[in-house]
Design a protein around this motif. Structure first.
Motif, PDB file in Angstrom:
ATOM      1  N   SER A 630       6.262  -2.952  -2.253  1.00 39.48           N
ATOM      2  CA  SER A 630       5.249  -3.999  -2.142  1.00 39.48           C
ATOM      3  C   SER A 630       5.547  -5.254  -2.933  1.00 39.48           C
ATOM      4  O   SER A 630       4.687  -6.093  -3.096  1.00 39.48           O
ATOM      5  N   GLU A 633       5.472  -7.902  -0.489  1.00 40.29           N
ATOM      6  CA  GLU A 633       4.169  -7.782   0.148  1.00 40.29           C
ATOM      7  C   GLU A 633       3.064  -8.231  -0.791  1.00 40.29           C
ATOM      8  O   GLU A 633       2.096  -8.892  -0.392  1.00 40.29           O
ATOM      9  N   ARG A 636       2.798 -11.799  -0.947  1.00 44.72           N
ATOM     10  CA  ARG A 636       2.146 -12.251   0.273  1.00 44.72           C
ATOM     11  C   ARG A 636       0.637 -12.000   0.198  1.00 44.72           C
ATOM     12  O   ARG A 636      -0.182 -12.828   0.580  1.00 44.72           O
ATOM     13  N   LYS A 637       0.346 -10.833  -0.352  1.00 42.50           N
ATOM     14  CA  LYS A 637      -1.057 -10.455  -0.441  1.00 42.50           C
ATOM     15  C   LYS A 637      -1.832 -11.399  -1.349  1.00 42.50           C
ATOM     16  O   LYS A 637      -2.946 -11.824  -1.038  1.00 42.50           O
ATOM     17  N   GLU A 687       4.300  -6.213   8.022  1.00 38.42           N
ATOM     18  CA  GLU A 687       4.425  -5.460   6.797  1.00 38.42           C
ATOM     19  C   GLU A 687       5.871  -4.997   6.660  1.00 38.42           C
ATOM     20  O   GLU A 687       6.439  -4.407   7.565  1.00 38.42           O
ATOM     21  N   GLU A 691       2.295   0.515   4.344  1.00 36.17           N
ATOM     22  CA  GLU A 691       1.451   0.353   3.164  1.00 36.17           C
ATOM     23  C   GLU A 691       1.355   1.658   2.384  1.00 36.17           C
ATOM     24  O   GLU A 691       1.533   1.710   1.190  1.00 36.17           O
TER      25      GLU A 691
END
Lengths: 769, 366
Positions: A630, A633, A636-637, A687, A691
C-alpha cells in the motif's frame, strides 16, 4: 348572509339591479360585519395629480420578502423610471426612481410599518424636470412568451397593490396549472376608494391588464369581484368587459369579503386549504390596481413608480384619490388634500379595520399604501377601556374563518400555545371583525398577533434546539461507531488468536476450552508465541531478536503518533462544536481539518494494529504483505481523501452561495467540477495490489520471503505520513494566509516556510529510504 | 406636475403619536356589554308585569330588593379589590343577576331569603371565582339552589294566582310580609302548591279530573303561569331579534323538554306526566330557556355547543320534574350542565375555513 345590505346612499342603481345583472352564482361569506362605509367622502373628486414633492423617501423594503439592494450611491443623478435598487433574491422586487433628481442620502428613515421602525431608504431630491429614462414599449404582447412578460413584471418592481405587497411575478409563475384569474375589486374596507375610482376612470386599463395576465398564466376564465356598493365602477367595468371572456361578479357588501381567501370562497365556493396557496386550487388572485400596473409595465415599459391612494378623513377639506408617486411623504399628499392640522388626531395608513396608525407626517407612501386617513378625534375616538369577556360569542358570529375568537382570547391570555394551535390561531386573517363587534371593547386582534409572535419565536427556538440535538447525537453515534469498530477489530484479532490456539491445542489434551483462566491463557499464549518463533526461526533467514527489537521501536513510535493525532482530533472536534454552537468561526475549515485528522488517525491505528500483529500472530507474513503493497496506494489514498475533502468543501460553499443567490456560483461550480474530476481520477487508478486478502485458515502455504519487507515499509509509511501531514499543514497555512490580514501575513509566511521545509525534509527522507 | 412643493414644517399634532400606538381595528361597533345587559333587563319587563299581575306586588318588591343587594355586593367587592366601582356597576351585570333572582324567588319570600341568595350568588358564585366572565356556574342559580335546599318551606310557598281564592294584591301586605316592620300576612295560611307540584303528587286523578278539581290549572298549564311563561318567551324572542344571543341554547332546551314530555307523556290518564305544552308553559321553563341558560359566561360557547348545552338542560329539567324530588329543576339542570360546558366546548369547535374537519377534544388527543 344572503341578505343584501345597501348602504350606499348614491341611489344610482339599486343593489338588487346590480346583483341581477351578474348572472353567476355566488356563495355567501361566513360571518362578517358591516362597519360604516365612509366611502362617499373621497369619491366626489376625480383622481388628482399632486405636485412632485421636493423629496421622495423610497424604503428598500416595500414588498413582502427580502429588501431590495441599492444600485445608486449618494450624489448620483437618476432619471424617472430608472432602477435604483434591484431585487435581492427570488422573493424581492426592484425599486425605481419615481421622478428625476439626485440621490441625497441612503439612510435609515421612518417607514410605513406597523412596528413604527426605521429602515434603509433611498432619499431622492427631485429636480422638477420629471425626465423619463428610455422605455421599451411593446405593441403586441402576444409576440412575447409568457416567461418574458413575467420577467418584465419582475423588473418593473410590481408587488401586490392591495396591501400585502407580495411580489407579483412570483404569483404569475406558479408551479401548478391555473384555470382561474380573479381580480379583486372588492375593496371591503371602509373609507378606501382607490380601486373604486380606478375602476370608474380606468376600466379599460384594468380589462387590458386582465387580458395580459390571462395570457401570462394561461388561465381560461377571469372573474372580477366587486362589492355591490360601487355601482359606478360596476357599470364602467361591465362596459369595458363587454364581449370579452371576463366576468364582472357582483356580490353583497360585507367586510371582509375582499380578503383573498374570502373572495375565492364567495366567487367559487371553494376554500383555500389551510397552509396552502390559491394556486393549489388553480386560482390566482390579483388586485385590480396590480392589473393596471402589469398592463403599464408590459405595454408601456413603465415600472411601478406611482399608485392610486385615497386621501380621506374628516381632517381633510378636500378628500380625494390621487395618483401618488411612490415615496411621497404623507405630509405633501395631505396638504394637497387641504389638511386641517388642528383637527388631525389620528393618521392611519390603510383602512380603519386593518391599517396601522403612524406618528409622523414624514412617512412616505409606498407600493402597498392604498389609503391615508387623517382622522379627527370625533371620527376616531379613543377605544374605551376593555371590559371582561362575557363569552357572548358575537365575535364567533363575525369571524369569516369560523374560529372561536372568545376561546382564542382566553387561551392567549393564559399563553396556552397548545390550545391556541388546537383552535387554529394561524388561520386568523386578523381582519378585526371580532374586535369590531366585541361588546367589551377587547383588542382581540392584538392578542392574536402577540400570540402568533410568541409561538413563532418559540418554534424557532425549538427548531434550533432540535438541530443542536441532532448534531450532538450524530457526534455521539460517530464516536460510538469508532469505538465499536475498534472493538470489532480487537475481537477479530482475539478470535484469530484463539482459533490458532485451538488448532495448536488439538495436539494437546483437550481440557483447554474457550474460557481458560488468565494464567493458563498467558501460558498458552507464551507457548504459542514460542512455537511461532520456533517456526519462524526455522524458516526465516533473519534472526528473531532483531526483528523483535525493530518491531517494538516502531510500535512505540506509532503509538506516540497515534495518541498525538487523536489528541488533535479531539481538540479540533471541540473547536468545531464550539464554532457550531456559537455560529462563529470557520466551521468549514474545521470540518475539513477534522476529516483529514480522522483519516490520519485511522491510518495510524491500522498501522499500529498491523505492526502489533506479528508479535501475537504467526500469520504475520500474510498481514505484513499489506503495508508493503500500500505504499503507493496509501499516497493515492491520502490524495484521494484530501481531494474528497476539498470537493466537499467546495460543494458546501456552492450550496451556501446558491442559497444566498450570490454571483459567485459560477466560479464555485467550476471549482466543484475540478475537485470532482480530481477525485474521479484518483479513484480510477487501479489498485496496485488487492486491498486485503482472504483470511487464511492456515498460514503454511504462504511464502516467507516477504517477511522482511513490512519492517522496511513501516518506516517508510511513517515518513509518508509525515510528508502528508506536513503538506496538510502547508495547505492549512496557505488557506490561513488567504484569509488573514496584513499584520498576520509575515508571521504566517514564516510558519509556511517552516512547514514547507519540514515537508521537503520528510519527502527527502522518504525518497532516501 | 413640474411644481415642487416647498417643504413646510411637518410637525404633527401631539396626539397622533399617542394614537399611533393603538392597534387595528381603529373603529369599533356600537355594541357594548352595557347595551347587552340593558336589553336583557328590558326583555324581562313583560314577564315582570305578568308576574306582578298574577302573583301580587311581592315580585316587584323582590326584584327591586334583590337588585339593590346585588349592586351593593358588587360595589363592596370592587371596593375590596380596589377597582373602580362605577366602571363595573355600569356594565349592569350585577343588576341582571339581582333581577333574575328577584323574578325566580317566591313573591312573598322574606327579605333574608333574598339577602342570602343574592349575596351568595354575587360574592361566592361570581366574585370569588374572579368576577364577571370567570364564574363557571350561573350565579343566580347558585344563589337560588342554596336557598331552595336550605329553606325549602319558604321557597315552596307560592301564593295563589289571580283568580284563585287567597290571591293578594295588597302592596302593604306584600311589603310587610317581606320586610317584617309591620303587619304582614301569614304566608303558610294561604300558600298553595304550584301546578308542577300538583302534577308530580297526582296519583289518582286523570288529567281532566285534575283540571276540574284544582283551580290552579287553567288552559294548557297553570293559571297565570302560562301567561308568565309566554311573557318570558316574548322577551326572549326580542333578544334573539336584537342579536343579544343566538337561538341555539333556548331552542335546544325547549325542544328537549318537548321531546321528553312527548315520549313520557302517558296520555290523559292518572299516570300522565303532563303534555309537552304543559311542560313548556309551566314553572321556570321559559325563564330558564331565554334568561338563565343563555348566560354566555357559564354556558357553552360555540353554536353547536349551545344547542347541546340547551338540550342537556331540557332533558334534565324533565327528568327532575317527572321523577326527581323537586317540582321544578331548571336551577339544578343549569348547574349540572354548567359543569359540562367546558367539555362541550372542546368537542364542538366549528370547522375552520380551509380545514377538512373540525378539531375535537383536547390538543394532541384527537
Amino acid at each position: 348572509m344572503n341578505a343584501v345590505f345597501n348602504k350606499t346612499s348614491n341611489g344610482i342603481e339599486t343593489t338588487a339591479d346590480v346583483i341581477a345583472s351578474s348572472e353567476r352564482k355566488i356563495w355567501p361569506l361566513v360571518g362578517g360585519v358591516h362597519p360604516e362605509e365612509n366611502k362617499h367622502q373621497s369619491t366626489g373628486r376625480p383622481i388628482g395629480f399632486p405636485p412632485i414633492p421636493a423629496q421622495l423617501v423610497l424604503p428598500l423594503s416595500q414588498h413582502a420578502g427580502a429588501p431590495a439592494e441599492p444600485l445608486v450611491s449618494v450624489g448620483d443623478s437618476v432619471l424617472k423610471g430608472q432602477m435604483i435598487a434591484r431585487a435581492n433574491g427570488f422573493v424581492s422586487a426592484p425599486i425605481h426612481a419615481p421622478t428625476s433628481g439626485t440621490v441625497i442620502a441612503i439612510e435609515n428613515r421612518r417607514i410605513p410599518h406597523v412596528s413604527g421602525f426605521s429602515d434603509l431608504c433611498v432619499v431622492l431630491e427631485s429636480d422638477g424636470d420629471d425626465r423619463w429614462c428610455e422605455l421599451t414599449t411593446v405593441a403586441d404582447y402576444h409576440a412575447l412568451s409568457p416567461e418574458d412578460l413575467v420577467n418584465k413584471v419582475r423588473n418593473a418592481g410590481i408587488s401586490g397593490l392591495g396591501g400585502a405587497g407580495f411580489p407579483t411575478a412570483i404569483k404569475l409563475a406558479p408551479s401548478s396549472p391555473i384555470n382561474t384569474l380573479i381580480l379583486n375589486g372588492t375593496e371591503c374596507e371602509p373609507y378606501i376608494t382607490a380601486d373604486d375610482m380606478l375602476m370608474r376612470e380606468r376600466a379599460a386599463a384594468v380589462i387590458e391588464g386582465a387580458e395580459i395576465l390571462l395570457y401570462m398564466i394561461g388561465a381560461t376564465e377571469c372573474l372580477i369581484g366587486i362589492e355591490d356598493n360601487k355601482p359606478e365602477a360596476i357599470t364602467a367595468m361591465q362596459q369595458a368587459a363587454a364581449g370579452k371572456n371576463i366576468h364582472i361578479v357582483v356580490f353583497p357588501t360585507v367586510y371582509p369579503s375582499g380578503g383573498e381567501k374570502q373572495l375565492i370562497q364567495i366567487l367559487t365556493g371553494q376554500e383555500v386549504p389551510s397552509g396552502k396557496l390559491p394556486a393549489d386550487l388553480g386560482i390566482v388572485v390579483q388586485n385590480v390596481g396590480t392589473a393596471v400596473a402589469v398592463k403599464e409595465a408590459v405595454l408601456d415599459g413603465k415600472p411601478l413608480i406611482s399608485r392610486i391612494t385615497t386621501l380621506t378623513g374628516d381632517a381633510l377639506s378636500a378628500p380625494q384619490n390621487v395618483e401618488a408617486l411612490i415615496g411621497t411623504p404623507a405630509a405633501d399628499l395631505l396638504r394637497h388634500a387641504e389638511l386641517n392640522d388642528a383637527q388631525l388626531s389620528t393618521l392611519v395608513f390603510g383602512g380603519p379595520m386593518m391599517g396601522f396608525g403612524v406618528d409622523s407626517l414624514d412617512i412616505p407612501v409606498i407600493k402597498t399604501t392604498n389609503c391615508l386617513i387623517a382622522g379627527t378625534h370625533e371620527e376616531f375616538p379613543s377605544a374605551p377601556d376593555a371590559q371582561a369577556c362575557i363569552r357572548c360569542g358575537h365575535c364567533a358570529e363575525a369571524c369569516p374563518s369560523s374560529l372561536l375568537p372568545q376561546q382564542l382570547y382566553w387561551h392567549a391570555k393564559a399563553e396556552n400555545h397548545e390550545q391556541l394551535m388546537h383552535h387554529n390561531l394561524f388561520d386568523c386573517i386578523e381582519c378585526g371583525a371580532c374586535a369590531f363587534v366585541c361588546p367589551s371593547s377587547i383588542p382581540l386582534v392584538q392578542y392574536y398577533r402577540a400570540s402568533k409572535g410568541a409561538i413563532r419565536t418559540q418554534e424557532a427556538k425549538h427548531a434550533k434546539a432540535e438541530r443542536s440535538k441532532v448534531r450532538y447525537e450524530s457526534r455521539l453515534a460517530r464516536l460510538e461507531q469508532d469505538k465499536a469498530e475498534k472493538e470489532a477489530k480487537r475481537k477479530a484479532n482475539a478470535e484469530r488468536a484463539a482459533k490458532l490456539k485451538a488448532t495448536k491445542a488439538t495436539d494437546q489434551p483437550a481440557d483447554s476450552k474457550g474460557e481458560e483462566d488468565p494464567i493458563q491463557a498467558a501460558i498458552a499464549r507464551a507457548k504459542a508465541r514460542k512455537a511461532a518463533t520456533a517456526q519462524r526461526a526455522n524458516n526465516a533467514t533473519s534472526t528473531l531478536t532483531t526483528a523483535k527489537a525493530e518491531l517494538t521501536s516502531l510500535q512505540k513510535e506509532l503509538k506516540i503518533q497515534l495518541s498525538m493525532a487523536k489528541a488533535q482530533v479531539k481538540k479540533t472536534e471541540r473547536a468545531l462544536a464550539a464554532a457550531e454552537s456559537s455560529g462563529t468561526g470557520d466551521t468549514d475549515q474545521l470540518t475539513s481539518n477534522l476529516a483529514m485528522l480522522n483519516e490520519q488517525v485511522g491510518k495510524l491505528q491500522k498501522e499500529f494494529d498491523q505492526s502489533s500483529l506479528p508479535n501475537a500472530q504467526p500469520e504475520k507474513p500474510e498481514k505484513a504483505v499489506k503495508p508493503a503493497l500500500s505504499d503507493d496506494e496509501k499516497k493515492r489514498k491520502v490524495e484521494l481523501a484530501m481531494a474528497k475533502a476539498a470537493l466537499k468543501k467546495a460543494e458546501r460553499a456552492l450550496a451556501a452561495a446558491l442559497e444566498h443567490d450570490n454571483e459567485t456560483t459560477e466560479s464555485l461550480q467550476q471549482a466543484v467540477a475540478e475537485c470532482q474530476s480530481k477525485v474521479n481520477a484518483l479513484a480510477a487508478i487501479p489498485e496496485a495490489q488487492p486491498e486485503a486478502q482472504p483470511e487464511p485458515k492456515n498460514d503454511t502455504g504462504h511464502p516467507v520471503a516477504k517477511k522482511p519487507k513490512p519492517v522496511l515499509s513501516d518506516a517508510a509509511k511513517k515518513l509518508k505520513i509525515e510528508v502528508a501531514m506536513a503538506n496538510a499543514a502547508v495547505k492549512k497555512l496557505q488557506r490561513a494566509m488567504a484569509n488573514a490580514g496584513d499584520d498576520e501575513q509575515a508571521e504566517l509566511q514564516q510558519k509556511l516556510a517552516d512547514a514547507e521545509q519540514k515537508a521537503a525534509d520528510a519527502k527527502q527522507k522518504l525518497d532516501a529510504l | 406636475m413640474a411644481l415642487i412643493n416647498s417643504r413646510t414644517s411637518n410637525k404633527p399634532p401631539a396626539s397622533i403619536s399617542q394614537r399611533a400606538r393603538e392597534t387595528s381595528p381603529h373603529t369599533l361597533g356600537q355594541n357594548s356589554t352595557q347595551r347587552v345587559m340593558a336589553l336583557v333587563i328590558m326583555a324581562t319587563v313583560p314577564a315582570l308585569v305578568a308576574q306582578t299581575i298574577f302573583f301580587g306586588w311581592g315580585t316587584l318588591i323582590n326584584v327591586i330588593w334583590c337588585s339593590l343587594i346585588a349592586m351593593g355586593c358588587e360595589a363592596l367587592v370592587m371596593t375590596l379589590r380596589k377597582r373602580p366601582v362605577s366602571f363595573y356597576l355600569k356594565d349592569y351585570s350585577a343588576l341582571v343577576t339581582g333581577l333574575l333572582l328577584g323574578l325566580a324567588l317566591p313573591p312573598f319570600a322574606p327579605f333574608w331569603i333574598s339577602l342570602v341568595a343574592v349575596s351568595f350568588a354575587m360574592i361566592i358564585a361570581k366574585h370569588l371565582y374572579g368576577g364577571l366572565g370567570q364564574n363557571p356556574f350561573n350565579p343566580a342559580m347558585v344563589g337560588y339552589v342554596l336557598v331552595l335546599i336550605s329553606f325549602p318551606q319558604e321557597m315552596t310557598s307560592w301564593l295563589p294566582p289571580l283568580g284563585v281564592e287567597g290571591y293578594n294584591n295588597s302592596l302593604s301586605d306584600a311589603l310587610f310580609t317581606i320586610f317584617p316592620f309591620g303587619q304582614g300576612i301569614e304566608v303558610d295560611a294561604i300558600s298553595t302548591a304550584t301546578v308542577l307540584d300538583v302534577m308530580r303528587e297526582n296519583k289518582s286523578l286523570t288529567m281532566d279530573e285534575l283540571w276540574a278539581a284544582n283551580p290552579v290549572f287553567d288552559g294548557f298549564a297553570g293559571r297565570g303561569w302560562m301567561w308568565v311563561n309566554l311573557a318570558y318567551l316574548a322577551g326572549g324572542v326580542f333578544l334573539i331579534w336584537r342579536k343579544v344571543f343566538t337561538w341555539h341554547a333556548p331552542v335546544g332546551m325547549l325542544a328537549a323538554i318537548a321531546v321528553m314530555a312527548f315520549l313520557f307523556w302517558g296520555g290523559t290518564g292518572s299516570d300522565s306526566h303532563g303534555s309537552p305544552v304543559f311542560h313548556l308553559l309551566s314553572g321556570a321553563t321559559m325563564l330558564g330557556a331565554f334568561f338563565i341558560i343563555t348566560d354566555p359566561v357559564s354556558g357553552a360557547t360555540s353554536n353547536r355547543g349551545r344547542l347541546i348545552f340547551g338540550a342537556g338542560v331540557g332533558i334534565m329539567v324533565y327528568v327532575i320534574r317527572a321523577w326527581g324530588g323537586y317540582p321544578d329543576g331548571v336551577a339544578f339542570a343549569t348547574l349540572l350542565m354548567n359543569m359540562a360546558a367546558p367539555t362541550i366546548d372542546y368537542y364542538t369547535q366549528p370547522r375552520t375555513y380551509g380545514h377538512n374537519k373540525a378539531n375535537k377534544g383536547l390538543p394532541g388527543k384527537d
